[in-house]
Structures are given as C-alpha cells and as structure tokens.
Design an enzyme around this catalytic site. Sequence first.
Site, PDB file in Angstrom:
ATOM      1  N   ARG A  45       0.798  -1.110  -0.014  1.00 29.95           N
ATOM      2  CA  ARG A  45      -0.041  -0.009  -0.065  1.00 29.95           C
ATOM      3  C   ARG A  45       0.869   1.176   0.056  1.00 29.95           C
ATOM      4  NH1 ARG A  45      -5.617  -1.259   3.791  1.00 29.95           N
ATOM      5  NH2 ARG A  45      -6.617  -2.307   2.005  1.00 29.95           N
ATOM      6  N   LYS A 206     -13.434  -9.204   8.911  1.00 31.75           N
ATOM      7  CA  LYS A 206     -14.103  -8.001   8.840  1.00 31.75           C
ATOM      8  C   LYS A 206     -15.441  -8.345   8.666  1.00 31.75           C
ATOM      9  CE  LYS A 206     -10.721  -5.282   6.911  1.00 31.75           C
ATOM     10  NZ  LYS A 206     -10.269  -4.335   5.983  1.00 31.75           N
ATOM     11  N   GLY A 359      -6.170  -5.699   1.906  1.00 37.42           N
ATOM     12  CA  GLY A 359      -4.854  -5.596   2.421  1.00 37.42           C
ATOM     13  C   GLY A 359      -4.468  -7.283   2.457  1.00 37.42           C
ATOM     14  N   GLY A 382     -13.249  -3.302   1.218  1.00 35.56           N
ATOM     15  CA  GLY A 382     -14.845  -3.042   1.386  1.00 35.56           C
ATOM     16  C   GLY A 382     -14.996  -2.183   0.153  1.00 35.56           C
TER      17      GLY A 382
HETATM   18  P1  ADP Z   1      -8.840  -7.980   3.831  1.00 39.50           P
HETATM   19  O1  ADP Z   1      -7.839  -7.358   4.637  1.00 39.50           O
HETATM   20  O2  ADP Z   1      -8.354  -8.647   2.630  1.00 39.50           O
HETATM   21  O3  ADP Z   1     -10.033  -6.955   3.625  1.00 39.50           O
HETATM   22  P2  ADP Z   1      -9.924  -9.121   6.407  1.00 39.50           P
HETATM   23  O4  ADP Z   1      -9.211  -8.010   6.807  1.00 39.50           O
HETATM   24  O5  ADP Z   1     -11.597  -8.846   6.208  1.00 39.50           O
HETATM   25  O6  ADP Z   1      -9.593  -8.976   4.825  1.00 39.50           O
HETATM   26  O7  ADP Z   1      -9.554 -10.414   6.736  1.00 39.50           O
HETATM   27  C1  ADP Z   1      -8.315 -10.985   6.994  1.00 39.50           C
HETATM   28  C2  ADP Z   1      -8.158 -11.678   8.514  1.00 39.50           C
HETATM   29  O8  ADP Z   1      -9.088 -12.712   8.384  1.00 39.50           O
HETATM   30  C3  ADP Z   1      -6.890 -12.565   8.460  1.00 39.50           C
HETATM   31  O9  ADP Z   1      -6.126 -11.865   9.352  1.00 39.50           O
HETATM   32  C4  ADP Z   1      -7.335 -13.607   8.695  1.00 39.50           C
HETATM   33  O10 ADP Z   1      -6.426 -14.305   9.746  1.00 39.50           O
HETATM   34  C5  ADP Z   1      -8.686 -13.652   9.286  1.00 39.50           C
HETATM   35  N1  ADP Z   1      -9.499 -14.898   9.211  1.00 39.50           N
HETATM   36  C6  ADP Z   1      -9.790 -15.744   7.936  1.00 39.50           C
HETATM   37  N2  ADP Z   1     -10.371 -16.710   8.277  1.00 39.50           N
HETATM   38  C7  ADP Z   1     -10.504 -16.748   9.549  1.00 39.50           C
HETATM   39  C8  ADP Z   1     -11.033 -17.702  10.658  1.00 39.50           C
HETATM   40  N3  ADP Z   1     -11.688 -18.875  10.154  1.00 39.50           N
HETATM   41  N4  ADP Z   1     -10.748 -17.353  12.186  1.00 39.50           N
HETATM   42  C9  ADP Z   1     -10.324 -16.462  12.537  1.00 39.50           C
HETATM   43  N5  ADP Z   1      -9.620 -15.529  11.495  1.00 39.50           N
HETATM   44  C10 ADP Z   1      -9.924 -15.715  10.160  1.00 39.50           C
HETATM   45 MG    MG Z   2      -7.444  -6.927   6.597  1.00 43.55          MG
END
Ligand code: ADP
Ligand code: MG
Length: 402
Positions: A45, A206, A359, A382
């Site tokens: 980023r 999230k 991210g 998002g």
């Molecule tokens: P992004 O950053 O791509 O938008 P998010 O921040 O929503 O994605 O989610 C990423 C996080 O989700 C990672 O840190 C990952 O460890 C966590 N995660 C994914 N699946 C699970 C799960 N089953 N239990 C706990 N954490 C999870």
């Molecule tokens: Mg994230």
Amino acid sequence: MTSNILMMSGVKSLKEVDVTGKKVLIRVDFNVPMDSHNNISDDSRIRAALPTINYCIDHNACSITLVSHLGRPKGAYDERFSLKHVQKRLERLLGKRVEFVNDLEVLKSEMNQCSTERVFLLENIRFYEGEKKNDPVLSKQLGDLCDVYVNDAFGTSHRKHASTYGITEFVGTKVAGFLMMREIEAFSKALEHPIRPIALVVGGAKISSKITLLSAVIPKIDKLIIGGAMSNTFLQALGYDMRGSLYEAEFLQTAKEVLETAKAHGVNVYLPVDAVITDSIEHPVDVKVVPAQDVLEGFMAVDIGPASVKLFSEAIELSNTIIWNGPMGIYEVSQFSKGTYKIAGIIGDSYAYSIVGGGDTADAVEKAGEKENISFISTGGGASLELLEGKILPGFERLDRR
Ligand code: ADP
Ligand code: MG
C-alpha cells in the site's frame, strides 16, 4: 451501475493540475498489515502511493502532507497504531527525508515557513475523533493545510470521513491520485460490461462491515462463494454450532437475509462443507479436518477443508469474472493457510478477469506466488465490494471533474 462507474472515472486526475509551488495534501492509504512488533509485513500500500507522491516531488510542490489512518484506534492516541512505524519505510522507498508531525497546529506553522519540497507525514488521522464523524472543524483544519487536495486512498474511498470527504468543502482544487485512477479504470473494465458469470468470493474477518454489503451486491453477481470467518457466521446462522470459531453473533439474522436474497435472485451460494479445526491458534496441539457441521467442543474452524476447496474450485473455474476479497482462513499461520493458497492458485489459473481486493487478501495472493496471475490487485477490500454494488464512492464524489 454503469453510469456511476463512468461518473467516477470522469474525475480530474493529479496530472491535470499544476502543483508547482503549491501546498499539496495527499490522503494516502498507509493502512499496512503489521506484526505484534510493529514490523510491516507487506508494504504494497505504501508502494502503491509512490507514483503520486513522487509526481508532486518531481513537479516541485512547495510542501507535501501525507494523511492516512492505520488500524482501528478508538478516536484517541494508541501507540500500536502510530504512523511513526511507517516513517522509516516510507523514507527508504522515497529516498527522501519525511518529517513526522503529530500536531495539526505545528504542521500548519511549519508549512507557512516552508521553502521547498518538504514531505510531512501526519500522525494517524483516526486518532482525531472528528475523522470518522466527518467533522467540519477537522475537515476545515485539514483543508487549511493545502492548496491542492489529492485523494489517493482508494482503500478508504468508501468512507465519508473528514480526510476523504469533508475536506473537499474547504479546498479549491481537489483531484484523484494515480492509484485512484488506476483502480477505477480496472473496476470499470470488470463492471461496465462484465463477462458473465460473475463470481464473488468473500472471506476474512471484517465480518460486520462486509456482511451488510452482500445483499446489495447479490443482484450484480451470479455466484457467491463464502469462506473464512465470514462463512462461520453463515454456518452458525444455519444452525450449526461453530463452538469457539470466530463469527459475528450479532449478524446471524443478516446472514439469513443474505441467503434469502440470493435465493430470490437465483444466485448460487457456496459455503464450506468441511473445515480445518484446531484447539489453539498460537499453540495448536490438535488439528483435524471435519465436516462443517461437526466442529468439536473446545475447537474452532480456522480454514476451509479440502472438500470445500474442491467445491469452490468448480464454481470458480466456470466463471468469467472473479472478484475476491477476504482470506479463506488464518493464512498467516502456515498450518491454516492451505485453503487460502489453493483458492489463490485456482483463481490464478483461471482464464477469467480476476480482481483481488483487500490488504490481507492481496498479501495472501503475493505469498501464494500468484500475484502475476491475477488480472488486477486492488488495494481496496470494502471499497471494491461497494463498487460492485454500484455505489458512487464518497472519495470520488466531490473531486473536480474533467
Ligand atoms: P482483507 O484485509 O483482505 O479485507 P479481512 O481483514 O477482512 O481481509 O480478513 C483477513 C483476516 O481474516 C486475516 O487476518 C485472517 O487471519 C482472518 N481470518 C480468516 N479466516 C478466519 C477464521 N476462520 N478464523 C479467524 N480469523 C480468520
Ligand atoms: Mg484486513
């Protein structure tokens, strides 16, 4: 959807205004993932913002103020989320001194004596209560710092915050940075004349902010594939006991509504049929694969299992446009990363136009070695979902138009 995307890609870009001798404020997205020692685990980023920053330096802007948030502080100082952790890396990437400032008044007085090309990095803007409230006082304070406002924080462009939205009321010239332009062009390619079927793959943690978007997105897509902690929420809503798994208890009803909306629109929903479960994330002693409805007491689901990978891969392979946001499991822990990496491989191997956003998801794709095989890697998670929904993102809404 079409007209909104066109409206957004019609904003004026930084290239079309003169920044020489001007005070420029750039809203960047330096919300980088960090480990518990505040080491930056992925600086994409920051790198993504470099073209915009360098352009202002090369065109002799008088001063450049970088404004970003980091993490989710509660509107007050929190050392863990200080942007000082980003300063060194930024200096190294820019090859230039960056002055860290944690006070808006100090910044303002510094800037009045500014001679040439100083780069300031303001402390985490979410330490200010007014940021998320889009407070006019903070918006004006920020606006007073610049002649030209550049929004280059695509990852935050779906937020109506003081530094992404409110500020535009108080600045004469407001344009999009190169990252914003690149992002909107890639999305317009995917969304203006989409090649169907369109698959949306969602996961990650999230949940609350993303699950509420899904119902609105459903009419635009053909398939919805759900993994990660997001899918735990859906499985729990379907009546399975997910035990110690991460899920959002307050959104079970929302999950049910998403499933009903999908049914009404003839959108197929794919949920995990099996899961990798563990007794502990940090010190796993017992790790097994079980059917999704059989999470054992004292365990939690931390990745999708092999049968889910197979099911998801069939749905993905038959799609012509794929949008992915959110890892399938705790990919940061190697034992729980297989599901995410395999899905990254399947999307990478497909001939579809693929956009990966978020991210962590982008980080996972990079670690899986699939970066080159994805059509476009977006810095927005998002934000990409809201684009898919057909909304005008606030970060574009009030910029100057061509
Ligand atoms: P992004 O950053 O791509 O938008 P998010 O921040 O929503 O994605 O989610 C990423 C996080 O989700 C990672 O840190 C990952 O460890 C966590 N995660 C994914 N699946 C699970 C799960 N089953 N239990 C706990 N954490 C999870
Ligand atoms: Mg994230």
